[in-house]
Write a protein that holds these residues in place. Sequence first.
Motif, PDB file in Angstrom:
ATOM      1  N   UNK A  28      -2.687  -8.789   4.657  1.00  0.00           N
ATOM      2  CA  UNK A  28      -1.438  -8.075   4.908  1.00  0.00           C
ATOM      3  C   UNK A  28      -1.081  -7.135   3.772  1.00  0.00           C
ATOM      4  N   UNK A  29      -2.065  -6.787   2.937  1.00  0.00           N
ATOM      5  CA  UNK A  29      -1.786  -5.861   1.851  1.00  0.00           C
ATOM      6  C   UNK A  29      -1.540  -4.476   2.423  1.00  0.00           C
ATOM      7  N   UNK A  30      -0.667  -3.711   1.787  1.00  0.00           N
ATOM      8  CA  UNK A  30      -0.388  -2.377   2.318  1.00  0.00           C
ATOM      9  C   UNK A  30      -1.591  -1.451   2.151  1.00  0.00           C
ATOM     10  N   UNK A  32      -1.444   1.724   1.548  1.00  0.00           N
ATOM     11  CA  UNK A  32      -1.160   2.691   0.501  1.00  0.00           C
ATOM     12  C   UNK A  32      -0.317   1.996  -0.569  1.00  0.00           C
ATOM     13  N   UNK A  33      -0.718   2.115  -1.841  1.00  0.00           N
ATOM     14  CA  UNK A  33       0.074   1.472  -2.908  1.00  0.00           C
ATOM     15  C   UNK A  33       1.476   2.058  -3.001  1.00  0.00           C
ATOM     16  N   UNK A  34       2.389   1.256  -3.491  1.00  0.00           N
ATOM     17  CA  UNK A  34       3.788   1.685  -3.588  1.00  0.00           C
ATOM     18  C   UNK A  34       3.954   2.853  -4.545  1.00  0.00           C
ATOM     19  N   UNK A  35       3.149   2.910  -5.611  1.00  0.00           N
ATOM     20  CA  UNK A  35       3.276   4.014  -6.561  1.00  0.00           C
ATOM     21  C   UNK A  35       2.976   5.354  -5.909  1.00  0.00           C
ATOM     22  N   UNK A  36       2.040   5.369  -4.974  1.00  0.00           N
ATOM     23  CA  UNK A  36       1.706   6.610  -4.268  1.00  0.00           C
ATOM     24  C   UNK A  36       2.875   7.042  -3.379  1.00  0.00           C
TER      25      UNK A  36
END
Length: 108
Positions: A28-30, A32-36
């Motif tokens: 369930x990892x996103x 796209x990373x949150x920083x992007x």
Amino acid sequence: MTTRRNVSEKTISEAQGGPPASDQVSDTTPAVPASVIYKLLGFTVAMICAPIGSYFLLLNTVFAGNATYSGAFAAIMANVVLVGYIIVAMREDDSERIEAEEKRKKAQ
């Protein structure tokens, strides 16, 4: 008229000899990373605020009501934000490649 649905994927339950539900892995990892996402949102706000803000700021203060010069400067500001986003995206891509190379060297 009725339609026929063909189900191509078959799921095998534990009763049918498949793996138990506790052994199945759920990722369930996103994607796209949150920083992007934060960088994209920041540059989106900059793309809206920088050209519009510079247009109205310079319209009456620097260019004395000349909308042509003020609009040209706003277009330049939009291009500056766009080029900044491209540079940040390229550096981020390079940093990921460098980190992967360093991990590979450490593993050897």
